[in-house]
Structures are given as C-alpha cells and as structure tokens.
Design an enzyme around this catalytic site. Structure first.
Site, PDB file in Angstrom:
ATOM      1  N   GLY A  19       5.870   6.920   8.318  1.00 21.09           N
ATOM      2  CA  GLY A  19       5.592   5.602   8.113  1.00 21.09           C
ATOM      3  C   GLY A  19       6.519   4.819   8.602  1.00 21.09           C
ATOM      4  O   GLY A  19       6.864   3.595   8.538  1.00 21.09           O
TER       5      GLY A  19
ATOM      6  N   LYS B 184       1.263   6.739  -7.229  1.00 24.84           N
ATOM      7  CA  LYS B 184       2.750   6.688  -7.303  1.00 24.84           C
ATOM      8  C   LYS B 184       3.235   7.242  -8.574  1.00 24.84           C
ATOM      9  O   LYS B 184       4.432   7.942  -8.424  1.00 24.84           O
ATOM     10  CB  LYS B 184       3.093   5.201  -7.180  1.00 24.84           C
ATOM     11  CG  LYS B 184       2.826   4.837  -5.668  1.00 24.84           C
ATOM     12  CD  LYS B 184       3.205   5.272  -4.687  1.00 24.84           C
ATOM     13  CE  LYS B 184       3.312   4.500  -3.351  1.00 24.84           C
ATOM     14  NZ  LYS B 184       3.967   5.299  -2.203  1.00 24.84           N
TER      15      LYS B 184
ATOM     16  N   TYR C 225      -3.753   3.056  -6.768  1.00 24.33           N
ATOM     17  CA  TYR C 225      -2.331   3.079  -5.928  1.00 24.33           C
ATOM     18  C   TYR C 225      -1.375   3.689  -7.153  1.00 24.33           C
ATOM     19  O   TYR C 225      -0.458   4.339  -6.878  1.00 24.33           O
ATOM     20  CB  TYR C 225      -1.924   1.513  -5.448  1.00 24.33           C
ATOM     21  CG  TYR C 225      -0.758   1.348  -4.870  1.00 24.33           C
ATOM     22  CD1 TYR C 225      -0.483   2.204  -3.500  1.00 24.33           C
ATOM     23  CD2 TYR C 225       0.303   1.045  -5.609  1.00 24.33           C
ATOM     24  CE1 TYR C 225       0.669   1.855  -2.970  1.00 24.33           C
ATOM     25  CE2 TYR C 225       1.768   0.890  -5.091  1.00 24.33           C
ATOM     26  CZ  TYR C 225       1.938   1.385  -3.741  1.00 24.33           C
ATOM     27  OH  TYR C 225       2.962   1.116  -3.172  1.00 24.33           O
TER      28      TYR C 225
ATOM     29  N   ASN D 161       7.836   7.972   3.072  1.00 26.11           N
ATOM     30  CA  ASN D 161       7.754   6.666   3.114  1.00 26.11           C
ATOM     31  C   ASN D 161       6.239   6.009   3.324  1.00 26.11           C
ATOM     32  O   ASN D 161       5.836   5.339   2.799  1.00 26.11           O
ATOM     33  CB  ASN D 161       8.810   5.824   4.160  1.00 26.11           C
ATOM     34  CG  ASN D 161       8.503   4.527   4.249  1.00 26.11           C
ATOM     35  OD1 ASN D 161       8.588   3.560   3.264  1.00 26.11           O
ATOM     36  ND2 ASN D 161       7.756   4.317   5.325  1.00 26.11           N
TER      37      ASN D 161
ATOM     38  N   SER E 229       6.739   3.570  -6.565  1.00 26.52           N
ATOM     39  CA  SER E 229       6.482   2.212  -6.665  1.00 26.52           C
ATOM     40  C   SER E 229       6.856   1.653  -8.176  1.00 26.52           C
ATOM     41  O   SER E 229       6.576   2.764  -8.870  1.00 26.52           O
ATOM     42  CB  SER E 229       5.243   1.896  -6.224  1.00 26.52           C
ATOM     43  OG  SER E 229       4.870   0.440  -6.591  1.00 26.52           O
TER      44      SER E 229
HETATM   45  N1  LIG Z   1       5.680  -3.101   0.317  1.00 31.47           N
HETATM   46  C1  LIG Z   1       5.708  -3.081  -1.082  1.00 31.47           C
HETATM   47  O1  LIG Z   1       5.720  -4.082  -1.862  1.00 31.47           O
HETATM   48  C2  LIG Z   1       6.099  -1.870  -1.531  1.00 31.47           C
HETATM   49  C3  LIG Z   1       6.297  -1.780  -2.923  1.00 31.47           C
HETATM   50  C4  LIG Z   1       6.541  -0.455  -3.624  1.00 31.47           C
HETATM   51  C5  LIG Z   1       6.361   0.664  -2.798  1.00 31.47           C
HETATM   52  N2  LIG Z   1       5.978   0.647  -1.285  1.00 31.47           N
HETATM   53  C6  LIG Z   1       5.804   1.696  -0.712  1.00 31.47           C
HETATM   54  O2  LIG Z   1       6.799   1.797   0.497  1.00 31.47           O
HETATM   55  C7  LIG Z   1       6.048   2.831   1.422  1.00 31.47           C
HETATM   56  C8  LIG Z   1       5.990   1.733   2.665  1.00 31.47           C
HETATM   57  O3  LIG Z   1       5.359   0.593   2.395  1.00 31.47           O
HETATM   58  P1  LIG Z   1       5.343  -0.600   3.470  1.00 31.47           P
HETATM   59  O4  LIG Z   1       5.392  -1.599   2.727  1.00 31.47           O
HETATM   60  O5  LIG Z   1       6.463  -0.455   4.457  1.00 31.47           O
HETATM   61  O6  LIG Z   1       3.720  -0.436   4.093  1.00 31.47           O
HETATM   62  P2  LIG Z   1       3.309  -0.660   5.680  1.00 31.47           P
HETATM   63  O7  LIG Z   1       1.982  -0.869   5.778  1.00 31.47           O
HETATM   64  O8  LIG Z   1       4.373  -1.656   6.212  1.00 31.47           O
HETATM   65  O9  LIG Z   1       3.719   0.736   6.582  1.00 31.47           O
HETATM   66  C9  LIG Z   1       3.400   1.920   6.111  1.00 31.47           C
HETATM   67  C10 LIG Z   1       3.197   2.692   7.025  1.00 31.47           C
HETATM   68  O10 LIG Z   1       2.680   4.023   6.811  1.00 31.47           O
HETATM   69  C11 LIG Z   1       1.855   4.341   8.062  1.00 31.47           C
HETATM   70  N3  LIG Z   1       0.644   5.153   7.729  1.00 31.47           N
HETATM   71  C12 LIG Z   1      -0.352   4.880   6.978  1.00 31.47           C
HETATM   72  N4  LIG Z   1      -1.373   5.740   6.816  1.00 31.47           N
HETATM   73  C13 LIG Z   1      -0.717   6.859   7.507  1.00 31.47           C
HETATM   74  C14 LIG Z   1      -1.004   8.340   7.628  1.00 31.47           C
HETATM   75  N5  LIG Z   1      -2.320   8.824   7.235  1.00 31.47           N
HETATM   76  N6  LIG Z   1      -0.238   9.057   8.287  1.00 31.47           N
HETATM   77  C15 LIG Z   1       0.950   8.619   8.813  1.00 31.47           C
HETATM   78  N7  LIG Z   1       1.419   7.538   8.586  1.00 31.47           N
HETATM   79  C16 LIG Z   1       0.523   6.413   8.144  1.00 31.47           C
HETATM   80  C17 LIG Z   1       1.419   3.082   8.714  1.00 31.47           C
HETATM   81  O11 LIG Z   1       0.873   3.032   9.987  1.00 31.47           O
HETATM   82  C18 LIG Z   1       2.508   1.961   8.430  1.00 31.47           C
HETATM   83  O12 LIG Z   1       3.432   2.115   9.456  1.00 31.47           O
HETATM   84  C19 LIG Z   1       4.648   2.954   0.959  1.00 31.47           C
HETATM   85  O13 LIG Z   1       4.718   4.281   0.588  1.00 31.47           O
HETATM   86  C20 LIG Z   1       4.314   1.834  -0.137  1.00 31.47           C
HETATM   87  O14 LIG Z   1       3.312   2.460  -0.975  1.00 31.47           O
HETATM   88  C21 LIG Z   1       5.680  -0.709  -0.776  1.00 31.47           C
END
Ligand SMILES: NC(=O)c1ccc[n+]([C@@H]2O[C@H](COP(=O)([O-])OP(=O)(O)OC[C@H]3O[C@@H](n4cnc5c(N)ncnc54)[C@H](O)[C@@H]3O)[C@@H](O)[C@H]2O)c1
Length: 241
Positions: free
Chosen positions: A15, A150, A146, A82, A133
């Site tokens: 990601g 997690k 979700y 990630n 998360s």
């Molecule tokens: N943004 C938040 O508030 C938050 C909070 C807690 C945890 N997280 C976790 O952090 C991580 C990153 O989140 P983010 O906010 O950067 O999200 P984002 O949507 O900006 O990025 C996620 C990335 O994962 C890629 N992705 C999705 N499906 C995929 C697949 N099948 N194979 C390969 N890549 C894939 C997407 O193309 C994207 O680039 C995630 O695991 C999310 O659950 C995010």
C-alpha cells in the site's frame, strides 16, 4: 541486483502509494532503508527506490512481489503490511460483497505477505510491522467488519511474534486513530463525524501519517530489538480509556 556493497536494509511497504504508505516510504528512505513500494498500480512513490505491482487478494501476487524484491535487491529486512481497505456500516446493513473483500485484503492479505516473506526475513533476521487500528483495540460502533480484521491482525502479530522469535524475526504492529488520507477522505470534511471523532481522542486531534511512520520505523529498528508481539497505539490516548 543492487550494488552488493550497499548494506542498507531493504523494506517492502504494501500500500506504498496510499496516504500512510507514502509517509512510510519517505520516512524509511530518509532513515537509511532501501524502500520498495508495493501497490495495485506500480507507480513511482517518493522515497521508494522501486515500485512493484501487488494484489493482496492473490497469494501468487504476494509471492511474486517478494521474489521481485529479492531479485532486485538481494535481501528483505522489513515487511510493512500497510495496505488495507475500509468498510463503514452497521452489521445488519453490511452486505457480504462489501465485507468479504475487507477480510480478504486486511487479514488474508497480511497473512499471505507474512508467508511469502518468511524465508527472506529469517535469512536477514528481519522484522514485520503490521498496520492495525484503534478499531482493532476498542469496539467502534459502525466499524465492525474493519475492526474485526484489525483485531485479527493484532492477534496474528502476537502469534507470529511467538512462532518466529526463535528465528530472530520480530513482529509488531501500530494502531493509529484517524489519519487524513484517501481512506478517510469521505469523513474528514464531515463536521458532525469529525466533532464526534475528535471528542473521542484525548489529545484532541487527528494523527499525521508521518507520526505513524515514525512509530513503525522505531518498532522495526534495532532500538526495539527486544520488542516483539507488541501493538503500539498512535491514537492520542483513545485506547487508554
Ligand atoms: N487513515 C486512517 O485513519 C487509518 C487509521 C488506522 C489504520 N489505518 C490503516 O493504515 C493502512 C493504510 O491506510 P491509508 O489511510 O494510507 O489508506 P489509503 O487508502 O490511503 O491507502 C491504502 C493503500 O492500499 C492499497 N491497496 C488496497 N487494496 C490493495 C490490494 N488488494 N493489494 C495491494 N494494495 C492494496 C491501495 O491502493 C492504497 O494505496 C491501512 O491498513 C489502514 O487500515 C488507517
């Protein structure tokens, strides 16, 4: 293959093209890693020396991504699981076609990458950092699917830490509360949602993606050499309550 005199540790960030992924790639590169970003589309990512195509829904794709890292750089020292997707909604409203992909990417995809990277990480006595998360630590209404994925990632982190400690591979996780990113773009401008969210965060603000990256980097670093199986909240105190 990279210059064999280059001893920088090699990190694979799934990601890597997303919001937190970009921060991870930039931070790890700035702090001495050779970074490979892996995402659905292999576009260049600032800080990443290379980008590979990866679809976590396919085991074959996971193994191919790791093989490409090894072909190109000869080693793998850090896997950051990630990539993830979200689904909001109350349990009674969420259809299977929405929740099954969340499980397949967030949980099964993490497991697939861990399996694919195992031999290389044993070779390097490397580390894994998983993106959990707050929703995996505390129950958040409207976020069951979700949150369950997690919580499962947090449990997987503990089990892998035990299973792989003997091989010198450490496995940890970070658990952020809300980070402005493409994943949260649907809610960060929703005043009512954000007022409730901020009220639930003792430190009273959202998390910067760079703060998540810094926590992940520390967990992966030699400074955390005796830390394994741990989930580090980056949540302004949400999970303390
Ligand atoms: N943004 C938040 O508030 C938050 C909070 C807690 C945890 N997280 C976790 O952090 C991580 C990153 O989140 P983010 O906010 O950067 O999200 P984002 O949507 O900006 O990025 C996620 C990335 O994962 C890629 N992705 C999705 N499906 C995929 C697949 N099948 N194979 C390969 N890549 C894939 C997407 O193309 C994207 O680039 C995630 O695991 C999310 O659950 C995010």
């Amino acid at each position: 293959m990279a210059d064999p005199t280059d001893n920088r540790p090699v990190a694979l960030v799934t990601g890597g093209a997303g919001g937190i992924g970009r921060a991870l790639c930039a931070d790890l590169a700035e702090h001495g890693h050779t970074v490979v970003s892996a995402d659905l589309v292999a576009d260049p990512v600032p800080g990443a020396a290379h980008s590979v195509e990866l679809d976590l829904r396919s085991g074959e794709s996971c193994w191919a991504a790791v093989a490409e890292v090894l072909d190109r750089f000869g080693r793998l020292d850090l896997l950051v699981n990630n990539a993830g997707i979200n689904a909001r909604g109350r349990v009674e409203d969420v259809p299977e076609e929405v929740w099954l992909p969340v499980v397949d990417v967030n949980l099964n995809g993490t497991l697939r990458m861990c399996q694919a990277a195992y031999a290389a990480l044993v070779e390097s006595r490397g580390a894994i950092v998983n993106l959990a998360s707050t929703g995996g630590l505390v129950a958040i209404a409207g976020s069951a699917v979700y949150g369950v994925t997690k919580a499962a990632v947090i449990h997987l982190t503990k089990v892998l830490a035990l299973e792989w400690a003997g091989a010198g591979v450490r496995v940890n996780a970070v658990a952020p509360t809300i980070v402005p990113s493409p994943m949260t773009a649907d809610v960060v401008d929703d005043a009512e949602y954000m007022a409730a969210k901020l009220a639930s965060i003792p430190l009273g603000r959202v998390v910067d993606a760079a703060e998540v990256a810094a926590a992940a980097r520390w967990l992966a670093s030699p400074a955390a050499g005796m830390v394994t199986g741990h989930t580090l909240p980056v949540d302004g105190g949400v999970s303390v309550l």
